[in-house]
Design a protein around this motif. Structure first.
Motif, PDB file in Angstrom:
ATOM      1  N   VAL A 125      47.101  41.380  24.022  1.00 41.84           N
ATOM      2  CA  VAL A 125      46.956  40.134  23.260  1.00 41.84           C
ATOM      3  C   VAL A 125      46.770  38.940  24.212  1.00 41.84           C
ATOM      4  O   VAL A 125      46.077  37.966  23.901  1.00 41.84           O
ATOM      5  N   ILE A 126      47.340  39.048  25.419  1.00 43.52           N
ATOM      6  CA  ILE A 126      47.179  37.961  26.395  1.00 43.52           C
ATOM      7  C   ILE A 126      45.745  37.917  26.906  1.00 43.52           C
ATOM      8  O   ILE A 126      45.159  36.844  27.075  1.00 43.52           O
ATOM      9  N   TYR A 127      45.173  39.091  27.119  1.00 40.73           N
ATOM     10  CA  TYR A 127      43.752  39.131  27.483  1.00 40.73           C
ATOM     11  C   TYR A 127      42.915  38.481  26.381  1.00 40.73           C
ATOM     12  O   TYR A 127      41.928  37.785  26.638  1.00 40.73           O
ATOM     13  N   GLY A 128      43.334  38.705  25.129  1.00 37.19           N
ATOM     14  CA  GLY A 128      42.612  38.132  23.989  1.00 37.19           C
ATOM     15  C   GLY A 128      42.676  36.609  24.013  1.00 37.19           C
ATOM     16  O   GLY A 128      41.652  35.925  23.880  1.00 37.19           O
ATOM     17  N   VAL A 129      43.874  36.075  24.206  1.00 33.72           N
ATOM     18  CA  VAL A 129      44.052  34.622  24.246  1.00 33.72           C
ATOM     19  C   VAL A 129      43.240  34.037  25.403  1.00 33.72           C
ATOM     20  O   VAL A 129      42.527  33.046  25.252  1.00 33.72           O
ATOM     21  N   TRP A 130      43.326  34.706  26.555  1.00 33.25           N
ATOM     22  CA  TRP A 130      42.571  34.254  27.729  1.00 33.25           C
ATOM     23  C   TRP A 130      41.074  34.258  27.429  1.00 33.25           C
ATOM     24  O   TRP A 130      40.341  33.349  27.813  1.00 33.25           O
ATOM     25  N   GLY A 131      40.645  35.276  26.689  1.00 38.63           N
ATOM     26  CA  GLY A 131      39.237  35.365  26.301  1.00 38.63           C
ATOM     27  C   GLY A 131      38.833  34.182  25.431  1.00 38.63           C
ATOM     28  O   GLY A 131      37.778  33.577  25.635  1.00 38.63           O
ATOM     29  N   ILE A 132      39.709  33.822  24.456  1.00 39.82           N
ATOM     30  CA  ILE A 132      39.402  32.696  23.574  1.00 39.82           C
ATOM     31  C   ILE A 132      39.345  31.392  24.373  1.00 39.82           C
ATOM     32  O   ILE A 132      38.487  30.543  24.165  1.00 39.82           O
ATOM     33  N   LEU A 133      40.277  31.258  25.317  1.00 38.16           N
ATOM     34  CA  LEU A 133      40.368  30.015  26.084  1.00 38.16           C
ATOM     35  C   LEU A 133      39.228  29.868  27.087  1.00 38.16           C
ATOM     36  O   LEU A 133      38.777  28.769  27.351  1.00 38.16           O
ATOM     37  N   LEU A 134      38.796  30.978  27.667  1.00 38.67           N
ATOM     38  CA  LEU A 134      37.875  30.871  28.794  1.00 38.67           C
ATOM     39  C   LEU A 134      36.509  31.516  28.524  1.00 38.67           C
ATOM     40  O   LEU A 134      35.470  30.872  28.667  1.00 38.67           O
ATOM     41  N   ILE A 135      36.544  32.787  28.118  1.00 40.12           N
ATOM     42  CA  ILE A 135      35.289  33.532  28.004  1.00 40.12           C
ATOM     43  C   ILE A 135      34.438  33.006  26.848  1.00 40.12           C
ATOM     44  O   ILE A 135      33.243  32.766  27.015  1.00 40.12           O
ATOM     45  N   VAL A 136      35.076  32.821  25.686  1.00 45.51           N
ATOM     46  CA  VAL A 136      34.311  32.392  24.513  1.00 45.51           C
ATOM     47  C   VAL A 136      33.613  31.053  24.766  1.00 45.51           C
ATOM     48  O   VAL A 136      32.397  30.942  24.551  1.00 45.51           O
ATOM     49  N   PRO A 137      34.335  30.023  25.251  1.00 45.91           N
ATOM     50  CA  PRO A 137      33.629  28.770  25.565  1.00 45.91           C
ATOM     51  C   PRO A 137      32.582  28.950  26.661  1.00 45.91           C
ATOM     52  O   PRO A 137      31.509  28.330  26.588  1.00 45.91           O
ATOM     53  N   ALA A 138      32.868  29.791  27.622  1.00 45.81           N
ATOM     54  CA  ALA A 138      31.901  29.996  28.708  1.00 45.81           C
ATOM     55  C   ALA A 138      30.596  30.576  28.167  1.00 45.81           C
ATOM     56  O   ALA A 138      29.513  30.164  28.556  1.00 45.81           O
ATOM     57  N   VAL A 139      30.732  31.513  27.248  1.00 45.25           N
ATOM     58  CA  VAL A 139      29.538  32.104  26.649  1.00 45.25           C
ATOM     59  C   VAL A 139      28.866  31.095  25.716  1.00 45.25           C
ATOM     60  O   VAL A 139      27.657  30.880  25.759  1.00 45.25           O
ATOM     61  N   MET A 233      39.897  39.526  18.928  1.00 42.06           N
ATOM     62  CA  MET A 233      40.116  38.075  19.008  1.00 42.06           C
ATOM     63  C   MET A 233      38.877  37.305  19.467  1.00 42.06           C
ATOM     64  O   MET A 233      38.781  36.106  19.217  1.00 42.06           O
ATOM     65  N   VAL A 234      37.953  37.964  20.168  1.00 41.32           N
ATOM     66  CA  VAL A 234      36.828  37.215  20.722  1.00 41.32           C
ATOM     67  C   VAL A 234      35.459  37.640  20.181  1.00 41.32           C
ATOM     68  O   VAL A 234      34.452  37.033  20.509  1.00 41.32           O
ATOM     69  N   VAL A 235      35.445  38.686  19.344  1.00 41.90           N
ATOM     70  CA  VAL A 235      34.144  39.279  19.030  1.00 41.90           C
ATOM     71  C   VAL A 235      33.514  38.676  17.768  1.00 41.90           C
ATOM     72  O   VAL A 235      32.352  38.903  17.476  1.00 41.90           O
ATOM     73  N   GLY A 236      34.277  37.901  17.016  1.00 44.45           N
ATOM     74  CA  GLY A 236      33.688  37.186  15.894  1.00 44.45           C
ATOM     75  C   GLY A 236      33.950  37.802  14.528  1.00 44.45           C
ATOM     76  O   GLY A 236      34.125  37.110  13.547  1.00 44.45           O
ATOM     77  N   ASN A 237      34.000  39.115  14.458  1.00 46.67           N
ATOM     78  CA  ASN A 237      34.298  39.829  13.226  1.00 46.67           C
ATOM     79  C   ASN A 237      33.395  39.448  12.050  1.00 46.67           C
ATOM     80  O   ASN A 237      33.848  39.029  10.997  1.00 46.67           O
ATOM     81  N   VAL A 238      32.118  39.562  12.237  1.00 46.81           N
ATOM     82  CA  VAL A 238      31.154  39.333  11.167  1.00 46.81           C
ATOM     83  C   VAL A 238      30.447  40.652  10.885  1.00 46.81           C
ATOM     84  O   VAL A 238      29.987  41.311  11.813  1.00 46.81           O
ATOM     85  N   VAL A 239      30.422  41.029   9.611  1.00 51.57           N
ATOM     86  CA  VAL A 239      29.805  42.308   9.285  1.00 51.57           C
ATOM     87  C   VAL A 239      28.294  42.157   9.253  1.00 51.57           C
ATOM     88  O   VAL A 239      27.715  41.709   8.272  1.00 51.57           O
ATOM     89  N   ALA A 240      27.658  42.476  10.360  1.00 45.49           N
ATOM     90  CA  ALA A 240      26.195  42.450  10.427  1.00 45.49           C
ATOM     91  C   ALA A 240      25.810  43.212  11.679  1.00 45.49           C
ATOM     92  O   ALA A 240      26.593  43.272  12.627  1.00 45.49           O
TER      93      ALA A 240
END
Lengths: 302, 252
Positions: A125-139, A233-240
């Motif tokens: 879950v910490i990797y997830g939070v880190w992903g939201i904080l850093l990776i998602v905005p970076a992308v 936590m970072v993948v968006g979860n949209v069914v498509a």
């Protein structure tokens, strides 16, 4: 006289109890996957009867309220995220394992070991939070605009990045162990023929450990495919069905984790989720069979 | 005296503070079998690995002195290691087949020499397998993994691989210590055969082996060269007390 006989009998009984006990425990371990598979199968029987296997697998229409359950978008998302993660992590792990075991000093390797253990021990879950904080905005606000693409950042790519980071300690550890098993004599033999260090690494080290490398990545693959929380936590979860890696996706484990226990009033939704779990298990087992086959195949060739 | 192939002059070698080789001076004669004798831990293997600079793999090794070979000082920092190593085939205590086929092992050395095409490789692989007296046993299964050969065959394969880079010197570090007596004899005979074309340096602690094949003997003890000379003189009229003790079996 009588006491010796009783003692002897007692020993025999003890022996029998212990061996029975040991066998039961082993049997339990062996039974576990079978029991899980059977219970998943029995639960998903309902939906299998309703829609048929090929429609479930390959239809991309997901409308639970209308009774339509197509898992294709989830399968594709899972596959994308997993392979991206593996592709990102493979060179990092392979090259750092080579450096740490062949070029770096013993001290460096000694220093790395606890770092790797810490990375491995961080909850997902910490990797997830880190992903939201850093990776998602970076992308979302750096990488995508650079390529002229619009995205929120919650995407397959972000999932792949986070997964790659999570896989590093796991795969790196195995690779280091494998590389350390190659005897020094073998290196000296190659060097004494006039081979360069890199030539020796490429042909001797990687040649000798190839089956091990395959199995390390095979294990990583299984793990990556099932990784739930951080990816969710970072993948968006949209069914498509994601068209590019900048689109959001919805991997199988995320589907189960997000929905189980909710909306169970919808007919067959429960069964559909169980089918998703069954599918997940089947795919992971397939990966395992494949990497085992690869190991045996390449070991024979050496 | 015969022409010497390698001249070791005032060689000193340290691992950290430990003085492993002490002021070693040896003239290794050309086209002869030079046997380096001595009890375990006397620096034989280290001396061997200094000759082809495999000691460089140890972070803490320091050396001084010189080893002259064809007018080049092997110990000079600017020496081309690839060139030096290809002039010396190395055979180690345990056979070290590379993780590839029998053919691949011999071809590995050839490829390092720049020979690429299978068409050119095949006759050379055969030639060197014959030189190592292995061809007849493996000619029908060249593509099998090398690891499936017996230990004795593996050692001869390593010999063939070493010969394939076309060396002038064969360095053999107790090459028969892991082998059964028959396989050991095959290797020994091969050395006697090969000394026509190669200079052979053999490290061993088996006295009888030394007596059988040595032309020139160097006796080392705790990093010192105690005595050296032609085999006959060495075995029949040793001059040093230590040598006499060793030949009498004092250290074994």
């Amino acid at each position: 006289m009588a006491t010796t006989i009783t003692y002897y009998k007692l020993r025999k009984i003890k022996d029998r109890i212990v061996s029975g006990w040991v066998k039961t425990m082993v049997g339990l371990v062996l039974l576990l996957p079978v029991v899980i598979a059977i219970s998943l199968l029995s639960k998903s029987w309902l939906i299998l009867g309703h829609s048929g296997l090929s429609e479930l697998l390959f239809s991309s229409v997901w409308r639970p309220l209308a009774g339509e359950f197509g898992f294709w978008p989830f399968i594709i998302s899972s596959v994308w995220v997993t392979f991206l993660g593996l592709i990102f992590t493979a060179p990092i792990c392979l090259l750092s394992a080579i450096y740490l075991t062949q070029y770096g000093s013993k001290r460096l390797l000694g220093m790395m070991q606890p770092v790797i253990d810490i990375l491995a021990g961080i909850p997902s879950v910490i990797y997830g939070v880190w992903g939201i904080l850093l990776i998602v905005p970076a992308v979302g606000s750096f990488l995508a605009p650079l390529l002229g693409i619009e995205t929120s950042g919650f995407s397959i790519l972000a999932g792949g990045f986070v997964l790659a980071v999570m896989l590093i300690p796991f795969i790196l550890n195995i690779l280091i162990e494998i590389f350390r098993t190659v005897p020094r004599d073998l290196f000296e033999a190659s060097l004494s023929l006039g081979a360069s260090k890199w030539h020796t690494i490429k042909h001797v080290l990687l040649g000798k450990t190839f089956p091990g490398i395959i199995s390390a990545f095979g294990l990583g693959l299984s793990r990556a495919f099932g990784e739930t929380i951080a990816v969710l936590m970072v993948v968006g979860n949209v069914v498509a069905i994601p068209k590019t890696i900048f689109d959001p996706g919805y991997p199988l484990p995320a589907l189960i984790a997000n929905n189980y226990g909710e909306m169970l009033s919808i007919p067959m939704f429960d069964s559909a989720l169980m089918f998703a779990a069954l599918l997940l298990m089947a795919i992971v087992i397939l990966f395992n069979i494949f990497s085992r086959w690869a190991i045996i195949h390449f070991e024979k060739k050496q | 005296m015969e022409k010497s192939k390698i001249s070791i002059r005032d060689l000193n070698l340290y691992f950290e503070k430990q003085h492993i080789l002490k002021n070693v001076n040896i003239e290794i004669p050309e086209n002869q079998v030079t046997v380096i004798l001595g009890p375990s831990g006397c620096g034989k293997t280290t001396l061997m690995k200094t000759l082809n600079r495999l000691v460089d793999l140890h972070d803490n090794a320091r050396f001084s002195g010189s080893i002259l070979f064809e007018g080049i000082d092997i110990l000079h920092p600017a020496t081309d290691l690839v060139h030096i190593r290809q002039k010396m085939g190395l055979l180690s205590q345990r056979p070290t087949p590379l993780p590839m086929s029998i053919f691949g092992n011999v071809a590995y050395g050839l490829k390092l020499k720049g020979i690429r095409h299978k068409k050119n490789l095949a006759p050379l692989v055969e030639k060197y397998l014959r030189e190592a007296n292995l061809w007849e046993e493996v000619k029908d299964r060249l593509n099998d993994p090398a690891i499936r050969l017996s230990i004795g065959q593996q050692q001869r394969l390593c010999l063939a691989r070493g010969l394939a880079v076309n060396p002038e010197i064969i360095l053999a570090d107790e090459p028969t210590s892991a082998l059964d007596p028959i396989s050991a004899r095959i290797i020994e005979n091969q050395f006697v055969e090969l000394k026509k074309d190669y200079t052979i340096v053999l490290v061993t602690h088996v006295l009888r082996q030394a007596r059988r094949i040595a032309d020139y003997v160097v006796f080392m003890y705790l990093g010192d060269v105690v005595e050296q000379g032609p085999a006959e003189a060495f075995f029949n009229n040793p001059t040093q007390e230590k040598t006499k003790e060793y030949l009498g079996g004092a250290f074994n």
